[in-house]
Design an enzyme around this catalytic site. Structure first.
Site, PDB file in Angstrom:
ATOM      1  N   SER A  25      41.493  22.990  70.603  1.00 46.14           N
ATOM      2  CA  SER A  25      40.556  21.905  70.323  1.00 46.14           C
ATOM      3  C   SER A  25      41.193  20.556  70.671  1.00 46.14           C
ATOM      4  O   SER A  25      41.512  20.305  71.821  1.00 46.14           O
ATOM      5  CB  SER A  25      40.114  21.971  68.862  1.00 46.14           C
ATOM      6  OG  SER A  25      38.979  21.143  68.645  1.00 46.14           O
TER       7      SER A  25
ATOM      8  N   LYS B  52      21.142   6.200  60.597  1.00 45.90           N
ATOM      9  CA  LYS B  52      22.372   5.821  59.919  1.00 45.90           C
ATOM     10  C   LYS B  52      22.945   7.004  59.136  1.00 45.90           C
ATOM     11  O   LYS B  52      24.145   7.183  59.035  1.00 45.90           O
ATOM     12  CB  LYS B  52      22.120   4.634  58.982  1.00 45.90           C
ATOM     13  CG  LYS B  52      23.356   4.131  58.257  1.00 45.90           C
ATOM     14  CD  LYS B  52      24.409   3.654  59.233  1.00 45.90           C
ATOM     15  CE  LYS B  52      25.641   3.120  58.509  1.00 45.90           C
ATOM     16  NZ  LYS B  52      26.686   2.740  59.467  1.00 45.90           N
TER      17      LYS B  52
END
Length: 342
Positions: free
Chosen positions: A168, A220
């Site tokens: 990763s 948001k």
């Protein structure tokens, strides 16, 4: 028994008082020193010399007593010859280490080490990074990879050696090198993005607890821990994950153009030889074997920035360690008494 408990209670009270007084003293000294608490120092070690000294010690240990003087003379002749040829070494191999955690906490130190190398490295020099990381936060490993990228941008030859894992975010860093060398069972890949968010909304609702999530901006907050999640929020969250995954794939593909990025960007991981066959790595071998090989051709120098603690900081650690040891001894004594009574 009561007298023993009383004595033990008094001992603990005195111990706590001493710890509090010493801790306060340490805090006062540290506050007075302000920003002088820690200083970074550069630790440099020539690995060629260390290997040579170990080899000679073993040769002396394995030789007959009468032959040791002849060996020592041969060592001195070798040192003289080496001193004459010192300027003929084909560049320097600079060795850096990066051991990554979830937050890539070593990035700051690593950035300083990269800057130190860039200040002195020549055209013939090489930088070897011994990298170990299972990955972590996107922005943290993005910064760490950018620091490694600086070496290539400066025109330095770079080799990343992975002995255990570069997955990763770890692979995001590893792919920045000109050459990627992996141990036979090192883990590479995991080119994917994962996120999980627990949601306690139904549990709170069952107990008549309301949670108000107020935002300015449509997205948001997409998924929340306490509020009620919507299908629109889930879709946006997945869209954001796909966007990050696309950036990840593009970054790797730019640095390894021969890699079939769509075939390997599935989130899967592979071991050394498997990773090599898929184009994730360039060769199989350990970092130790590679450095020994390079020692035959060049000077190999390991460097590391270390935080040097102040006297107050070292005193605080010593006090803490002493208290821990004291408590452990008390607990061990109590346990021993308990076993004796049984």
């Amino acid at each position: 028994m009561n007298e023993w408990l009383t004595d033990f209670g008094m001992f603990l009270a005195q111990l706590v008082a001493v710890v509090v007084i010493v801790t306060l003293g340490v805090m006062v000294v540290m506050r007075a020193r302000g920003g002088e608490g820690e200083q970074a120092r550069l630790r440099v070690e020539e690995l060629n010399g260390d290997r040579r000294r170990r080899r000679r010690r073993l040769q002396l240990a394995a030789s007959e007593p009468g032959a040791r003087k002849r060996l020592q003379k041969a060592f001195r002749r070798d040192d003289k010859a080496r001193g004459k040829q010192k300027g003929e070494a084909a560049g320097t191999v600079w060795v850096l280490d990066f051991h990554g955690d979830l937050k890539a906490s070593a990035t700051g130190r690593f950035a300083g080490e990269v800057s130190a190398v860039l200040d002195v490295a020549g055209e013939q020099d090489e930088v070897v990074v011994r990298l170990e990381s299972p990955g972590g936060l996107v922005h943290a490993y993005g910064l760490a990879a950018a620091e490694l990228d600086r070496l290539r941008q400066a025109g330095l030859s770079t080799t990343v050696c992975v002995d255990k894992v570069a997955a990763s975010g770890g692979y995001l860093m590893a792919c920045c090198a000109d050459r990627l060398r992996v141990a036979p069972f090192a883990v590479l890949g995991s080119i994917g993005v994962v996120a999980q968010v627990p949601n306690l909304h139904r549990l709170l609702k069952r107990h008549d607890v309301d949670v108000e999530v107020l935002t300015a901006g449509r997205y948001k907050r997409t998924l929340t821990v306490f509020g009620e999640n919507t299908e629109e929020g889930r879709e946006k969250f997945l869209e954001d994950l796909e966007n990050v995954h696309g950036l990840f794939k593009h970054y790797v593909a730019e640095r390894r153009p021969d890699l079939d990025i769509e075939a390997v960007a599935t989130g899967e991981s592979w071991y050394g030889q498997q990773a090599l066959s898929r184009g994730l790595a360039d060769e199989i071998g350990t970092s130790e074997a590679y450095l020994v090989e390079r020692m035959n051709e060049a000077r190999v120098v390991s460097l590391r920035l270390e935080r040097r603690q102040s006297l107050a900081g070292r005193l605080g650690l010593a006090v803490s360690h002493g208290v821990e040891c004291g408590i452990e001894r008390v607990v061990e004594g109590l346990e021993a008494r308990g076993w004796q009574k049984r």
